[in-house]
Design an enzyme around this catalytic site. Structure first.
Site, PDB file in Angstrom:
ATOM      1  N   ASN A 158      47.553  53.130  22.396  1.00 29.28           N
ATOM      2  CA  ASN A 158      47.408  52.540  21.062  1.00 29.28           C
ATOM      3  C   ASN A 158      48.745  51.892  20.682  1.00 29.28           C
ATOM      4  OD1 ASN A 158      47.047  51.966  18.373  1.00 29.28           O
ATOM      5  ND2 ASN A 158      46.527  54.056  17.749  1.00 29.28           N
ATOM      6  N   ARG A 163      43.048  50.970  22.401  1.00 29.68           N
ATOM      7  CA  ARG A 163      42.564  50.749  21.040  1.00 29.68           C
ATOM      8  C   ARG A 163      42.880  49.306  20.650  1.00 29.68           C
ATOM      9  NH1 ARG A 163      45.370  51.738  15.458  1.00 29.68           N
ATOM     10  NH2 ARG A 163      43.619  51.240  14.132  1.00 29.68           N
ATOM     11  N   HIS A 222      38.553  51.377  11.058  1.00 32.93           N
ATOM     12  CA  HIS A 222      38.440  52.838  11.264  1.00 32.93           C
ATOM     13  C   HIS A 222      37.110  53.198  11.920  1.00 32.93           C
ATOM     14  CE1 HIS A 222      41.276  53.541   7.589  1.00 32.93           C
ATOM     15  NE2 HIS A 222      41.975  53.598   8.708  1.00 32.93           N
ATOM     16  N   ARG A 277      48.549  50.046   0.087  1.00 30.20           N
ATOM     17  CA  ARG A 277      47.674  48.874  -0.102  1.00 30.20           C
ATOM     18  C   ARG A 277      46.912  49.001  -1.420  1.00 30.20           C
ATOM     19  NH1 ARG A 277      45.277  49.820   5.537  1.00 30.20           N
ATOM     20  NH2 ARG A 277      46.765  48.842   6.930  1.00 30.20           N
ATOM     21  N   GLU A 304      40.260  59.980  17.300  1.00 31.79           N
ATOM     22  CA  GLU A 304      39.964  58.628  17.780  1.00 31.79           C
ATOM     23  C   GLU A 304      40.241  58.506  19.277  1.00 31.79           C
ATOM     24  OE1 GLU A 304      42.263  57.608  14.242  1.00 31.79           O
ATOM     25  OE2 GLU A 304      41.185  55.709  14.212  1.00 31.79           O
TER      26      GLU A 304
END
Ligand code: ADP
Length: 398
Positions: free
Chosen positions: A7, A91, A180, A241, A384
């Site tokens: 990743n 990923r 996600h 964010r 993940e």
């Protein structure tokens, strides 16, 4: 079979080596500050002490070279040669409309990945760099790309089209993609297993609450709505964010504060969210501590965050009519007793009944609702890497 999961971020590289015969992690680590002074690899082989390898790394290729050396090191490694890595799973953040599922990476896929750069200019280039470095160093090892967006390609058109001139969708692909996906898919599958139900019979709302946060409505195992959009900026208030805003605010602030596009991007992505409201931190541990000590803006940030999640749970209940399972995952979802309680407060009217005692749990799979007759509420640590490894195994075994 051993699968290496990679990743890559712009200056970081996370990895795990997983033995898929028993799904056990053989080794994992993190490379930090790639291309920046002070770069290092933190490597841990399961059952051995963590080692820190400090060495200059000008690019992802060099970082990966050091990772591979660490994996086969005779003292702190996990395997004796690179031949013991049977496949690599990467990923990839954005797969656009092209990728509705994971794929074996070939030249055509590489070309399509480059075409997606426009959609994720910050995230996809480092992902591609990681794949290219792997191809160079392990040319004969099969590689698979697993996309954050792929799980959401089942969202119906009426849910992913923005109310903008349709030509903008046709010209630039402006639509909701969602992110996600790997995490939402993993926890949904786990929820069905824990509840001993067929996932095809379940309506699930999954709340991935980490630094980046999103909610997903999953009907019969398929994503039908999600809160992140064209980019990960839409939806919940996050660490830094803003999430949903009146779009008119953006040009208004740009004009008043005399901001360039880059500065505006930075404001909404890096200086907003709970950090922006509190002025203290994006980390929920700091905010909970400050709020408890009486800091009003920290409390306000937590209230805004929880209210947004609650609003999305209400909206997604309407999307699916009834909800069998509500899942909390990622850093905040797995660990914050306070935030989970705050989110569920007042949702009894739609059958979401939290058990405050059961809710006192951190980082482990648990059912935290009073019963599972109406809506089961679950804490499920996300994984993940394992989801990427499973997809990789499935594709390379074909
Ligand atoms: P990401 O992968 O998006 O960077 P994570 O899923 O690791 O984020 O979540 C990180 C966030 O989890 C931290 O910012 C912190 O706010 C939150 N977190 C971690 N542990 C706790 C805890 N014990 N209580 C409250 N929040 C926590």
């Amino acid at each position: 079979m051993n699968i290496l999961i990679i990743n890559c971020g712009s200056s970081s590289l996370k990895y795990q080596l997983i033995n898929m015969d028993n799904e056990e992690v053989l080794a994992k680590g993190l490379v930090e500050r790639i291309g920046i002074e002070g770069s290092q690899v933190k490597h841990t082989t399961t059952g051995k002490e963590e080692v820190i390898i400090k060495e200059t790394m000008n690019d992802h290729r060099k970082a990966l070279e050091l990772v591979l050396n660490a994996l086969i090191d005779s003292n702190y490694g996990a395997i004796s040669s690179m031949d013991e890595i049977n496949a690599v799973g990467h990923r990839v953040v954005h797969g656009g409309e092209r990728f509705a599922s994971s794929v074996v990476i070939d030249d055509e896929v590489m070309e399509a990945l480059h075409d997606c750069i426009d959609l994720a200019p910050l995230h996809n280039p480092p992902n591609i760099m990681g794949i290219e470095a792997c191809k160079e160093l392990m040319p004969n090892t099969p590689m698979v790309g697993v996309f954050d967006t792929a799980f959401h390609q089942t969202i119906p058109m009426a849910n992913y089209i923005y109310p903008l001139p349709y030509e903008l969708y046709e010209k630039y692909g402006i639509r909701k993609y969602g992110f996600h996906g790997t995490s939402h898919k993993y926890v949904a599958i786990r929820a069905a297993e824990i509840l001993d139900k067929d996932i095809r019979d379940l309506n699930i709302i999954s709340c991935h609450l980490g630094n980046g946060a999103s909610v997903c409505a999953i009907q019969g195992g398929k994503s039908v709505e999600t809160s992140m959009g064209f980019t990960p900026l839409e939806g919940l208030a996050m660490g830094t964010r803003s999430g949903d805003l009146d779009p008119a605010i953006i040009p208004f602030i740009m004009e008043k504060e005399n901001l360039t596009f880059d500065e505006a991007n930075e404001l909404f992505n890096k200086k907003s969210g709970v950090l922006g409201i509190s002025g203290i931190s994006s980390d929920f541990r700091d905010l909970e501590e400050a709020a408890e000590a009486g800091n009003k803006r920290a409390q306000l940030a937590l209230d805004v965050f929880a209210n947004r999640v609650r609003k999305y749970i209400g909206a997604y209940t309407a999307v699916m009519c009834d909800v069998d399972a509500l899942i909390f995952t990622a850093g905040i979802g797995e660990n914050s007793v306070y935030i989970r309680e705050k989110i569920c407060e007042g949702l009894e009217c739609i059958g979401i009944m939290l058990d405050k005692e059961r809710n006192k749990v951190r980082g482990k799979e648990s059912i935290i609702s009073r019963s599972i007759i109406s809506t089961a509420i679950l804490v499920i640590p996300t994984n993940e890497e394992l989801m990427i490894a499973r997809d990789t195994l499935e594709l390379v075994s074909k």
